[in-house]
Design a protein around this motif. Structure first.
Motif: not given
Length: 1697
Positions: A1151-1160
């Motif tokens: 989101x907006x150039x950054x890691x944001x949300x669910x991930x690995x």
């Protein structure tokens, strides 16, 4: 014989013949202008004709077959050609191909069946006995002499099991053999003679056999001569093709026609290859034989000899009788001997047939040389050269099975003469070789007489004595040549070498190999060491057009050189004619003693007998293929060969085709020569089929061919000629012929350019240095594209020839120009681009100088091909290479003419008109491309500077430039100068320039694919243009409105063209304006985080938007979604860890150039984090696995993260120490209440501070010893506490020390009395769970993430509509990002994409729908509920599996499940607001159809409540959740009940040792319930006192299923079914109104439980009791469950007597 009227092919009502498919016949040798060929009158169009020795076949529309001529198999019937006879037996078969042999016929049906009829004496009809005409007594009766009616022949492949019928597509017939081509392009043969090409010792071959020597090869066409065979075979691909560098040189293409450049270079073949024996196959051996040629054929020959007073009268007298009626053979009178006389004469002794000098007594044998009788010649040669006659006679006798005298008697007057009289001697090795090679089973031997107008009565495979003598002599001399004779030809050095190669697969096929060209490291243009293939054969390829890389194979007799191998020897197996390899042969034709080959360049190669001039040249004999002498500009496109003549169909000066004739002439005419030759010439004339006095020395134009119409095919056979023509109906025929003719001319012209221009230039050593490195590569590309275009044109010309010859079968919409228009357009576009690129780089100026050096004074070759007379013109090369593009006008013109033949409303007109428009548009487009290339070349020539050299590229074209100061930069300085140059791919802005002096100081390049242009509307002047780039934007100002419109239009057009005709995306577009949303690639150059990064993907108005890939030079990369220039959405990222020199990898949401949300996130150190992120930090629920690379610190944490730190509830599994921590965290430290269990069985719960046990806690060991007190360190006690031993003794006081090393105690020891022990035990058990984290507070982060995925804020008021829309969007996006889903998963997701009706009141029917929806939603992690269930299962297993399998965690595990159910139920109620509260009742209407789909729990609830369904979280969610959590939960139950299970199982084992009746008696079961019999396989058997496991078997087996179920409701159903089975069996022996009493039921049920032998029954009972729905605890189910508990308790405490 009279012919019935019903067999007449002419319409009874006198319908005039059609204007299509007109067949014209005339006699060979008649070429006078006054001749009018006879026309076959049929009411149907004729599709094909085939001519034999004295007969012919006609195939008409509808699959009808007609015969004409002398038909001896029909009792001597003679049918006029003008009124052919219908073969009525084939009327019901759809015949598609016909073939006429010497005296037999064949037909192929649409289904691939073969029908044969005619003479079968040599097995050429492939039939043994089909009701044919047999010979007289004394002749063998294995086969029939004649087959009067068409009979089916089965071509069976016996190599496969089960055997299959072979589908035949083409048939060819010779004098005594037949060849068939299958749909799999395999060759089959039957008949007699070496011309079969079979590996066999038995002749005749009565059944079709596969020609194994061509097995595995792709046969395209097969033709039969008199006694030889030809096959057109697809060329093999080159085995040493360099696939690693396919783009270098000419071999980058997969087209076969590089022979245009390297035609004369043939590969060198060593002498180690295999060559078959050069003798013919013997026909007979002793004991078995085949039928000789019978009476009717001898009649024909006798009649021909009597009628041969003049050359014009050699044809059959019945073919052109004045009455035009069938004439019986008996009407010929005394000119033909009777059958009896003929057969008797055949049996006369040899001496009666010979004169004393050894010559035959027939009057037609006028040759007085020794060649008339080879045997006599052998005797005479004894004086001149020593010969072991006895050995030779012995050899011949053993070879044939008869004496030499008998063989001479059989065929003294019919023996072939040979070329020379060689001295012969016999050696034992040669005899053994011949004898072991071929042994025949036929007692009769016949030879071919070559001295008559037709083939005389002859054997299918006679042994030519001269040839045998040659072979024996060579064997005796011991020659080691690869050929069996020395060949001395006064021809080119290439053809002096041996011109035939074997077809053995081990040696491969002779290949023409074009070495290709490359630019060497030294800057020279050199040939490649590795070759490429000529390509595949003529057979249709994937694009529907034939390929041109073919080979010609021949076998059979070669006395006249008709095999083309450079000698006169026969070949027993197929051999490749090497000299024709690479010549692009597209069609073959075979006469009696000569062969023809037609190439794609419209050239004719001929070889074989030339005594009548049938080869079209004066070379005689021709043992290798040589070109026929044709006038320059004559393009031959069809050939046919007869007995002593050839027909060539060619393009004339006009559109109408013309026919050329080669062969015997009756009178002296122009281009004729007398046969005044030496003795050798007389010998050759004698061996010719006709003794012609005059013949053609070059092909002669037939003057009457123009009167036939538009000829589409020519046919020859015997002494007959035929032509199939069409009338110009509606101009269609003329337009079709014009299209094909122009295409052939175009290909020949392109071929000449490749051969005469490209080849010399490429072979010149100074080419690379003269052109320079860049232009050399462009010239190679130009040559390659020209060869590719030439190949496509050649293939198209051949396909058009096929179209002309099958116009009545093909639809005009199937033209390759229409079907494969994209193929032609791509070829022309590629060629135009290659020429333009070469021109832009100034290559033509250098090429002109090079051509002057190369050709010198022979520049007229270039001008002739170019069609100009201006010698010395520097633009001649430009004109020459642009000329092929003009052929597009011819395509458009021809298609327009064809379209004019149809009505405008027909599909044919629409297809043709569309194709015409396409080619005309392409022509205009390529003309514009040419003008752009010329303008660009002039531009670079005018502005030649270093900067220009940097910008100059082959594919770059100038569009416009602002040297006239028509465009400048807004707000530019007073003394600054700006020059804008618009190319087709970039916009160049140069500063500080003076265009008039060509001075450049700096420049900026802007790719057009990433350029957005729009007019500025708010500008006061109205002359501004806004240009937006990825890294900057600027405004241009035009000098005038016209200049602004010009640049605005040019920029938009150039951008749209650079984008390939339009951008990608759904943004609205204006005509002529490129799309705002598009896909493009760009490399950033400015400072910032994107410096030097390369991006490829979607754009929106100058910003990165959509899906794409960004790569940095340092190894970083991102692939995923962008929004407004920043990473946003799902994506994958790789970040290099410089410290470890390994990459970190992340896959998840941004989101907006950054890691944001669910991930690995996979770290370079080996750690893996899977969970939630916020602003690039781990935040929320997540699981961190570490230590995969370093086993000394392996651990897994799953829990809550806040700003990249562990904060909140979490589970930490320290794999190295064997401990599991379940509690609260704060800033990555253990802080608060927690539970710790170890692999040694220790259980601790208490408080932690700073990662240490600090405060009050409870510690319990594996043996139930517990300590409740103060802790200061991990497992270190310090302070007050109470230590309780396993036996109940207590120690109260002050403790210090570590639990594992020992404790110091100051306190009081207490030993309780017996009655206090239970209370103490219960006391510490109540203390367990005091310091734990409540179940409701665990995993709050997981549920918060689920609410977030639903688009709801848990703290605020959730929006239900938003939640459902979010679910649909998430599932749709998940399907798009998961392409590997199975079909069932895709169907489930499709169902979940639909939003169900969620606002309606809940009824019994839609309650079942909700249950089904929840089951599907929880099966996929793409659904928020599915992700929630999957995550909860993960954390539950993480907590209670492994070290967490501690029996003291059972209570916590059960409470955690109940907490899950409650919180999930709240989410479900939010999605479905109509669901009532927990425990509410949903009324069920009577006779509701929904009752059929009720779940197990609903049925049980209905049973308990009477009516309606009870809504509860357990009934709705346990069926979904509990099966996933069952393994760890049931393990805890088993550990908790382990001690009781030991006692229970010992009782089960002890009780099961007793027989059934003893056990029933021991359990005090009333005897009235004891079964007396049991059913075994439907039979009733009595139960004995010693029987075991024989009573109440259905109830026992039903109760055993309790271990296979998961939910309490399912287990209760098993218990209920067990009671029903038990009751049903008891009722069978009791009265109907039987009712159970507990005193009777419990003993009997105990028996069932004992016999069921259920392991861990106590755990099952405890699980049911803890998780059973409260609504099911009372009533019938409750009583049944209580009964089971009572039985379990009773078994535990049972004491046996």
């Amino acid at each position: 014989m009279e012919i019935e009227n019903k067999e007449s092919p002419v319409d009874e009502q006198g319908t005039p013949p059609t204007e299509r498919g007109l067949l014209h016949l005339w006699q060979a040798g008649v070429t006078s202008e006054g001749l009018c060929p006879d026309r076959v009158l049929l009411s149907r169009p004729i599709l094909q004709a085939s001519l034999g020795a004295y007969h012919g076949l006609i195939l008409a529309q509808g699959g009808l077959v007609y015969s004409f001529g002398q038909l001896p198999w029909r009792q001597g019937l003679c049918v006029p050609a003008a009124s052919p006879l219908l073969e009525s037996s084939l009327a019901m078969q759809m015949v598609v191909k016909i073939a006429a042999g010497g005296f037999h016929c064949g037909a192929v049906t649409e289904q691939g069946g073969v029908y044969m009829w005619g003479e079968n004496s040599a097995g050429q009809c492939g039939l043994t006995d089909k009701g044919g005409i047999h010979g007289k007594r004394g002749l063998p009766d294995r086969g029939t002499l004649f087959i009067p009616e068409p009979s089916p022949v089965s071509v069976v492949d016996n190599e496969v099991l089960p055997t299959v019928l072979v589908k035949v597509v083409e048939l060819a017939c010779g004098m005594e053999h037949t060849l068939a081509l299958s749909a799999k392009h395999e060759l089959w043969a039957w008949g007699s003679g070496c011309q079969l090409g079979l590996v066999t010792k038995t002749f005749p071959v009565w059944r079709p056999q596969k020609v194994e020597h061509l097995a595995g090869r792709h046969v395209i066409q097969v033709v039969c001569g008199g006694y030889h065979s030809l096959a057109l075979v697809r060329g093999l691909p080159s085995q040493n093709y360099d696939a690693q560098n396919p783009s270098e040189g000419f071999e980058a293409r997969q087209q076969p026609d590089y022979s245009a450049i390297e035609r004369d270079e043939l590969i060198t073949v060593d002498d180690a290859h295999y060559c078959p024996l050069g003798v013919e196959l013997a026909e007979v051996t002793s004991g078995k034989g085949c039928l000789r040629r019978s009476m009717p054929r001898r009649r024909l020959l006798a009649a021909e000899r009597l009628a041969s007073a003049s050359p014009a009268s050699e044809a059959s007298p019945c073919l052109y009788s004045e009455s035009q009626k069938p004439v019986h053979a008996s009407d010929l009178g005394n000119r033909m001997p009777s059958a009896t006389t003929t057969l008797d004469k055949m049996n006369q002794p040899f001496q009666a047939e010979l004169e004393p000098d050894g010559q035959a007594e027939h009057p037609t044998q006028t040759d007085s040389t020794d060649k008339a009788c080879p045997l006599a010649g052998l005797r005479r040669n004894k004086k001149s050269a020593p010969c072991d006659e006895l050995a030779l006679q012995d050899f011949l006798q053993r070879l044939s099975g008869r004496s030499l005298e008998e063989q001479g008697a059989r065929g003294a007057g019919e023996t072939n003469s040979s070329d020379d009289s060689y001295p012969s001697s016999v050696s034992e090795p040669s005899r053994d070789l011949l004898e072991s090679s071929y042994e025949d089973d036929s007692p009769v031997r016949r030879n071919t007489n070559s001295n008559r107008g037709v083939s005389m009565l002859c054997s299918s495979a006679p042994v030519c004595v001269e040839e045998v003598r040659v072979s024996i002599e060579e064997e005796a001399v011991g020659r080691k040549s690869s050929s069996l004779t020395d060949i001395t030809l006064e021809e080119s050095p290439e053809v002096k070498r041996r011109c035939s190669l074997p077809g053995t697969p081990t040696h491969g096929t002779p290949r023409y190999r074009s070495p290709g060209y490359r630019i060497s490291s030294g800057g020279r243009m050199t040939k490649r060491g590795k070759g490429r293939t000529q390509g595949v054969g003529l057979e249709e390829a994937r694009d529907g057009m034939p390929h041109l890389g073919t080979e010609v194979w021949s076998w059979g007799r070669g006395m006249e050189g008709q095999l083309g191998h450079g000698d006169h020897l026969p070949r027993l197996q197929p051999l490749c004619v090497k000299s024709l390899t690479g010549e692009q042969v597209v069609k073959l034709a075979a006469g009696t003693h000569h062969s023809l080959a037609l190439t794609a360049q419209c050239q004719v190669y001929s070889w074989g007998s030339n005594m009548c001039g049938q080869l079209g040249h004066i070379n005689s004999p021709a043992t290798i293929p040589q070109q026929a002498k044709l006038t320059e500009g004559i393009h031959v496109w069809d050939v046919s060969a007869g007995q002593s003549h050839s027909l060539l169909l060619a393009d004339g000066d006009c559109v109408q085709p013309i026919i050329y004739y080669c062969g015997q002439q009756p009178v002296s005419q122009p281009y004729l020569a007398k046969t005044e030759r030496s003795s050798q010439g007389q010998r050759l004339c004698q061996r010719s089929p006709n003794r012609a006095e005059t013949y053609t020395v070059r092909p002669l134009l037939l003057p009457f061919c123009m009167e036939m119409g538009y000829v589409s095919g020519v046919f020859s056979g015997g002494q007959m000629c035929a032509a199939l023509a069409d009338q110009n109906v509606m101009g269609f025929i003329s337009a079709s012929h014009e299209l094909a003719s122009k295409e052939r001319q175009q290909y020949c012209w392109l071929y000449n350019i490749s051969k005469d221009i490209l080849k010399p230039l490429l072979n010149k050593e100074s080419t690379c240095s003269s052109l320079g490195q860049p232009c050399s590569r462009l010239f190679l590309s130009l040559s390659e594209s020209l060869v590719h275009l030439s190949a496509l044109t050649g293939r198209h010309s051949v396909s058009l020839t096929h179209f002309l010859q099958n116009t009545q079968r093909y639809d005009v919409t199937s033209l390759p120009l229409l079907v494969h228009a994209d193929l032609f357009m791509d070829a022309y576009k590629e060629y135009c681009a290659s020429v333009g690129n070469f021109q832009v780089m100034g290559g033509f100026q250098s090429l002109h100088k090079l051509s002057v050096e190369c050709f010198g004074k022979q520049q007229d070759v270039v001008f002739r091909l170019c069609g100009v007379d201006q010698a010395g013109s520097t633009e001649v090369m430009v004109v020459l290479f642009y000329l092929p593009l003009q052929h597009l006008h011819q395509y458009s013109r021809s298609l327009l003419k064809l379209a004019a033949c149809y009505d405008v409303s027909t599909p044919e007109y629409m297809s043709l008109h569309q194709g015409c428009s396409q080619y005309e548009s392409l022509s205009l487009s390529l003309w514009r491309s040419r003008k752009e290339a010329e303008a660009t070349a002039l531009f670079w020539k005018t502005y030649s500077t270093k900067t220009a050299d940097l910008l100059c590229r082959p594919e770059r074209r100038v569009v416009c430039e602002s040297s006239n100061r028509g465009l400048t930069l807004q707000n530019a300085g007073r003394f600054s100068s700006h020059w804008f140059i618009l190319f087709n791919d970039v916009l160049v802005h140069t500063q500080g320039t003076i265009p008039s002096k060509s001075l450049f100081s700096s420049h900026h390049v802007y790719p057009l694919t990433c350029l957005w242009v729009r007019p500025v509307t708010d500008d006061s002047s109205g002359l501004a243009i806004k240009v937006t780039c990825p890294e900057e934007s600027f405004t241009l100002v035009a000098s005038t409105p016209q200049e602004k419109n010009k640049w605005l239009h040019a920029l938009n057009q150039a951008v749209e063209h650079a984008l390939g005709g339009g951008g990608q995306g759904s943004s609205p577009r204006v005509t002529g304006v490129p799309a705002v949303s598009r896909s493009a690639s760009y490399t950033f150059t400015g400072e910032g985080r994107l410096k030097d990064a390369h991006y490829s993907g979607g754009w929106l108005a100058g910003k990165i938007h959509g899906r794409g890939t960004m790569k940095w030079p340092d190894g970083r990369s991102y692939t995923g979604n962008f929004k407004n220039g920043l990473e946003d959405g799902y994506g994958e990222c790789v970040i290099l860890n410089k410290l470890l020199n390994k990459p970190d990898r992340y896959r998840g949401h941004w989101k907006e150039g950054k890691i944001h949300g669910f991930g690995t996130y996979k770290y370079a150190s080996g750690e893996v984090y899977e969970g939630c992120f916020y602003d690039g930090q781990r935040h929320g629920y997540g699981m961190l696995s570490s230590g995969k690379l370093t086993r000394t610190s392996s651990s897994v944490f799953i829990g809550v993260w806040v700003h990249d730190r562990k904060t909140g509830y979490g589970v930490f599994d320290d794999i190295t120490r064997g401990e599991k921590y379940m509690g609260l965290w704060l800033d990555d430290q253990k802080q608060g209440n927690a539970v710790v269990v170890t692999q040694f069985g220790l259980y601790y719960e208490g408080t932690f501070r700073d990662n240490k046990m600090n405060g009050t806690g409870l510690l319990i060991s594996e043996d139930d010893t517990s300590f409740h007190g103060e802790f200061s360190e991990d497992w270190a006690v310090s302070g007050k506490g109470v230590l309780t031993l396993a036996n109940g003794d207590c120690l109260d006081g002050l403790f210090s020390g570590e639990w594992t090393t020992g404790l110091k105690v100051i306190g009081t020891y207490t030993k309780p009395i017996h009655y206090e022990h239970d209370s103490k035990d219960r006391g510490w058990q109540l203390e367990v769970g005091r310091y734990k984290v409540p179940a409701e507070q665990r995993w709050q982060c997981v549920f918060e993430e689920c609410w977030s995925r639903l688009g709801c804020d848990p703290a605020g008021t959730p929006d239900r509509s938003t939640a459902w829309e979010k679910i649909a969007v998430t599932i749709t996006a998940g399907r798009r990002e998961s392409p590997d889903l199975s079909r069932s998963q895709s169907r489930v997701l499709e169902h979940l994409e639909w939003i169900p009706r969620h606002g309606e009141p809940i009824t019994a029917s839609n309650f079942s729908n909700i249950r089904r929806y929840l089951a599907k939603a929880c099966d996929t992690p793409l659904h928020p509920l599915g992700w929630l269930v999957e995550t909860l299962v993960t954390v539950y297993r993480m907590t209670y599996v492994g070290v967490g399998s501690n029996r003291r965690l059972l209570k916590e595990a059960v409470q955690e499940i109940r907490s899950y159910l409650t919180r999930i139920f709240s989410i479900v109620r939010f999605l479905f607001p109509g669901l009532p509260d927990e425990g509410s009742l949903i009324p069920s209407p009577p006779c509701s159809p929904s009752s059929a789909v009720l779940s197990t729990h609903d049925r049980l609830a209905n049973t308990s409540q009477g009516s309606g369904q009870v809504v509860s979280c357990s009934s709705l969610l346990l069926p979904v959740l509990l099966p996933r959590l069952y393994p760890p939960l049931f393990t805890l139950y088993c550990l908790e009940e382990e001690r009781k299970e030991v006692v229970y199982w010992e009782s089960i084992l002890r009780l099961n040792k007793q027989p059934d009746q003893s056990l029933l008696s021991f359990l005090e079961v009333p005897e009235k319930f004891w079964p007396v019999s049991m059913s075994v396989l439907g039979e009733r058997r009595q139960i004995l006192s010693t029987s075991k496991d024989a009573c109440f078997i259905p109830a026992v087996e039903t109760l055993q299923q309790i271990s296979t179920t998961f939910t309490p409701s399912d287990k209760l159903v098993v218990i209920q079914r067990t009671f029903k089975e038990l009751t049903q069996e008891v009722k069978s022996s009791q009265v109907d109104n039987f009712l159970w009493s507990m005193d009777e039921l419990i003993p009997l049920f105990i028996y069932v439980v004992v016999r069921a032998r259920i392991r861990n029954l106590g755990a099952e009972i405890c699980l049911i009791e803890d998780l059973m729905d409260p609504s099911l605890q009372h009533g019938e189910l409750g009583m049944m469950f209580t009964t089971l508990k009572a039985c379990y308790f009773h078994i535990q405490h049972e004491k046996t007597a």
